[in-house]
Design a protein around this motif. Structure first.
Motif, PDB file in Angstrom:
ATOM      1  N   GLY A 163       0.818  -1.214   0.000  1.00 43.11           N
ATOM      2  CA  GLY A 163       0.000   0.000   0.000  1.00 43.11           C
ATOM      3  C   GLY A 163       0.849   1.260   0.000  1.00 43.11           C
ATOM      4  N   GLY A 164       1.920   1.256   0.776  1.00 45.10           N
ATOM      5  CA  GLY A 164       2.823   2.400   0.794  1.00 45.10           C
ATOM      6  C   GLY A 164       3.480   2.640  -0.555  1.00 45.10           C
ATOM      7  N   THR A 165       3.882   1.564  -1.220  1.00 44.11           N
ATOM      8  CA  THR A 165       4.476   1.687  -2.553  1.00 44.11           C
ATOM      9  C   THR A 165       3.472   2.265  -3.535  1.00 44.11           C
ATOM     10  OG1 THR A 165       5.916  -0.203  -2.118  1.00 44.11           O
ATOM     11  CG2 THR A 165       5.576   0.395  -4.415  1.00 44.11           C
ATOM     12  N   TYR A 166       2.250   1.778  -3.476  1.00 42.82           N
ATOM     13  CA  TYR A 166       1.200   2.291  -4.365  1.00 42.82           C
ATOM     14  C   TYR A 166       0.962   3.784  -4.123  1.00 42.82           C
ATOM     15  CZ  TYR A 166      -3.314   3.001  -6.546  1.00 42.82           C
ATOM     16  OH  TYR A 166      -4.326   3.489  -7.325  1.00 42.82           O
ATOM     17  N   LEU A 167       0.881   4.185  -2.857  1.00 41.75           N
ATOM     18  CA  LEU A 167       0.640   5.593  -2.536  1.00 41.75           C
ATOM     19  C   LEU A 167       1.801   6.478  -2.966  1.00 41.75           C
ATOM     20  CD1 LEU A 167      -1.089   5.286   0.942  1.00 41.75           C
ATOM     21  CD2 LEU A 167      -2.130   5.901  -1.251  1.00 41.75           C
ATOM     22  N   MET A 168       3.045   5.997  -2.840  1.00 41.25           N
ATOM     23  CA  MET A 168       4.201   6.790  -3.281  1.00 41.25           C
ATOM     24  C   MET A 168       4.163   6.991  -4.797  1.00 41.25           C
ATOM     25  SD  MET A 168       6.201   7.723  -0.782  1.00 41.25           S
ATOM     26  CE  MET A 168       7.849   7.852  -1.369  1.00 41.25           C
ATOM     27  N   ARG A 169       3.826   5.941  -5.531  1.00 43.88           N
ATOM     28  CA  ARG A 169       3.738   6.078  -6.982  1.00 43.88           C
ATOM     29  C   ARG A 169       2.581   6.990  -7.388  1.00 43.88           C
ATOM     30  NH1 ARG A 169       6.272   1.819 -10.214  1.00 43.88           N
ATOM     31  NH2 ARG A 169       7.713   0.737  -8.846  1.00 43.88           N
ATOM     32  N   LEU A 170       1.465   6.873  -6.703  1.00 47.27           N
ATOM     33  CA  LEU A 170       0.326   7.733  -6.981  1.00 47.27           C
ATOM     34  C   LEU A 170       0.660   9.193  -6.677  1.00 47.27           C
ATOM     35  CD1 LEU A 170      -2.652   7.888  -7.823  1.00 47.27           C
ATOM     36  CD2 LEU A 170      -3.238   7.589  -5.412  1.00 47.27           C
ATOM     37  N   ALA A 171       1.370   9.436  -5.588  1.00 47.28           N
ATOM     38  CA  ALA A 171       1.775  10.804  -5.245  1.00 47.28           C
ATOM     39  C   ALA A 171       2.677  11.382  -6.330  1.00 47.28           C
ATOM     40  CB  ALA A 171       2.484  10.819  -3.899  1.00 47.28           C
ATOM     41  N   GLY A 172       3.541  10.573  -6.892  1.00 41.39           N
ATOM     42  CA  GLY A 172       4.396  11.045  -7.972  1.00 41.39           C
ATOM     43  C   GLY A 172       3.598  11.480  -9.184  1.00 41.39           C
ATOM     44  N   LEU A 173       2.559  10.733  -9.511  1.00 39.44           N
ATOM     45  CA  LEU A 173       1.717  11.108 -10.648  1.00 39.44           C
ATOM     46  C   LEU A 173       0.889  12.353 -10.363  1.00 39.44           C
ATOM     47  CD1 LEU A 173       0.431   7.600 -11.752  1.00 39.44           C
ATOM     48  CD2 LEU A 173       2.024   9.073 -12.987  1.00 39.44           C
ATOM     49  N   LEU A 174       0.349  12.440  -9.152  1.00 37.71           N
ATOM     50  CA  LEU A 174      -0.516  13.561  -8.817  1.00 37.71           C
ATOM     51  C   LEU A 174       0.250  14.870  -8.591  1.00 37.71           C
ATOM     52  CD1 LEU A 174      -3.017  11.795  -6.383  1.00 37.71           C
ATOM     53  CD2 LEU A 174      -3.375  12.395  -8.787  1.00 37.71           C
ATOM     54  N   LEU A 175       1.460  14.784  -8.111  1.00 41.52           N
ATOM     55  CA  LEU A 175       2.223  15.984  -7.764  1.00 41.52           C
ATOM     56  C   LEU A 175       3.256  16.379  -8.818  1.00 41.52           C
ATOM     57  CD1 LEU A 175       2.847  15.247  -3.986  1.00 41.52           C
ATOM     58  CD2 LEU A 175       1.104  16.710  -5.003  1.00 41.52           C
ATOM     59  N   ARG A 176       3.279  15.703  -9.943  1.00 42.13           N
ATOM     60  CA  ARG A 176       4.304  15.943 -10.955  1.00 42.13           C
ATOM     61  C   ARG A 176       4.357  17.404 -11.392  1.00 42.13           C
ATOM     62  NH1 ARG A 176       4.369  12.341 -16.197  1.00 42.13           N
ATOM     63  NH2 ARG A 176       3.446  11.075 -14.594  1.00 42.13           N
ATOM     64  N   ASP A 177       3.216  18.034 -11.614  1.00 39.98           N
ATOM     65  CA  ASP A 177       3.188  19.412 -12.096  1.00 39.98           C
ATOM     66  C   ASP A 177       3.221  20.440 -10.967  1.00 39.98           C
ATOM     67  OD1 ASP A 177       3.059  18.517 -14.715  1.00 39.98           O
ATOM     68  OD2 ASP A 177       0.855  18.400 -14.679  1.00 39.98           O
ATOM     69  N   ARG A 178       3.022  20.019  -9.754  1.00 43.08           N
ATOM     70  CA  ARG A 178       2.942  20.965  -8.634  1.00 43.08           C
ATOM     71  C   ARG A 178       4.263  21.151  -7.909  1.00 43.08           C
ATOM     72  NH1 ARG A 178      -2.734  19.204  -5.822  1.00 43.08           N
ATOM     73  NH2 ARG A 178      -4.040  19.688  -7.624  1.00 43.08           N
ATOM     74  N   VAL A 179       5.101  20.143  -7.899  1.00 46.22           N
ATOM     75  CA  VAL A 179       6.350  20.198  -7.148  1.00 46.22           C
ATOM     76  C   VAL A 179       7.514  20.275  -8.132  1.00 46.22           C
ATOM     77  CG1 VAL A 179       7.833  18.956  -5.525  1.00 46.22           C
ATOM     78  CG2 VAL A 179       5.357  18.867  -5.260  1.00 46.22           C
ATOM     79  N   ARG A 180       8.360  21.253  -7.941  1.00 50.51           N
ATOM     80  CA  ARG A 180       9.548  21.419  -8.771  1.00 50.51           C
ATOM     81  C   ARG A 180      10.781  21.146  -7.913  1.00 50.51           C
ATOM     82  NH1 ARG A 180       7.652  21.010 -13.576  1.00 50.51           N
ATOM     83  NH2 ARG A 180       6.094  22.545 -14.094  1.00 50.51           N
ATOM     84  N   VAL A 181      11.667  20.336  -8.421  1.00 53.03           N
ATOM     85  CA  VAL A 181      12.926  20.081  -7.733  1.00 53.03           C
ATOM     86  C   VAL A 181      14.053  20.662  -8.584  1.00 53.03           C
ATOM     87  CG1 VAL A 181      12.127  18.035  -6.513  1.00 53.03           C
ATOM     88  CG2 VAL A 181      13.124  17.793  -8.761  1.00 53.03           C
ATOM     89  N   PRO A 182      15.112  21.090  -7.936  1.00 51.34           N
ATOM     90  CA  PRO A 182      16.233  21.645  -8.690  1.00 51.34           C
ATOM     91  C   PRO A 182      16.869  20.599  -9.609  1.00 51.34           C
ATOM     92  CG  PRO A 182      16.416  22.181  -6.356  1.00 51.34           C
ATOM     93  CD  PRO A 182      15.300  21.212  -6.505  1.00 51.34           C
ATOM     94  N   ALA A 183      17.511  21.081 -10.654  1.00 51.20           N
ATOM     95  CA  ALA A 183      18.148  20.173 -11.619  1.00 51.20           C
ATOM     96  C   ALA A 183      19.210  19.309 -10.944  1.00 51.20           C
ATOM     97  CB  ALA A 183      18.762  20.976 -12.757  1.00 51.20           C
ATOM     98  N   ARG A 184      19.884  19.863  -9.944  1.00 46.07           N
ATOM     99  CA  ARG A 184      20.917  19.095  -9.242  1.00 46.07           C
ATOM    100  C   ARG A 184      20.307  17.903  -8.507  1.00 46.07           C
ATOM    101  NH1 ARG A 184      24.365  20.301  -4.147  1.00 46.07           N
ATOM    102  NH2 ARG A 184      26.165  18.997  -4.582  1.00 46.07           N
ATOM    103  N   VAL A 185      19.154  18.098  -7.908  1.00 45.06           N
ATOM    104  CA  VAL A 185      18.478  17.004  -7.197  1.00 45.06           C
ATOM    105  C   VAL A 185      18.034  15.937  -8.191  1.00 45.06           C
ATOM    106  CG1 VAL A 185      16.471  16.409  -5.777  1.00 45.06           C
ATOM    107  CG2 VAL A 185      17.779  18.468  -5.284  1.00 45.06           C
TER     108      VAL A 185
END
Length: 102
Positions: free
Chosen positions: A11-33
């Motif tokens: 369940g945790g793995t599923y939620l982490m993958r889902l969070a990645g899809l849902l937050l892709r356009d909202r969260v920006r990480v630096p190019a170095r990260v």
């Protein structure tokens, strides 16, 4: 097998993958990260390959298997087709075992 732990991790793995899809356009990480994350994935893959290539049942796997992996890696580096890479790696390991190199 501890089913509650398996279900919680699944369940945790599923939620982490889902969070990645849902937050892709909202969260920006630096190019170095992003670069460090890519390098981390590469390091994990290389660690897995090294573990599988050199160990078996908690000990050294012998010289035939690492030689086969090296032959396959060389063929892949030369941009050989995947089927040829697999055949060369397996053939090298089998050939060495046939002549007595473990």
């Amino acid at each position: 097998m501890n089913w509650p732990a398996v279900l919680a991790l699944g369940g945790g793995t599923y939620l982490m993958r889902l969070a990645g899809l849902l937050l892709r356009d909202r969260v920006r990480v630096p190019a170095r990260v992003e670069r460090l994350v890519d390098l981390g994935a590469t390091a994990m893959l290389l660690a897995l390959v090294a573990t599988v290539a050199f160990t078996e049942a908690g000990g050294f796997a012998g010289w035939a298997r690492p030689a086969g992996v090296a032959a396959g890696a060389l063929a892949a580096w030369c941009k050989a087709p995947f089927v040829l890479v697999v055949v060369l790696a397996a053939g090298t390991a089998a050939g060495l075992r046939l002549v007595g190199v473990e």
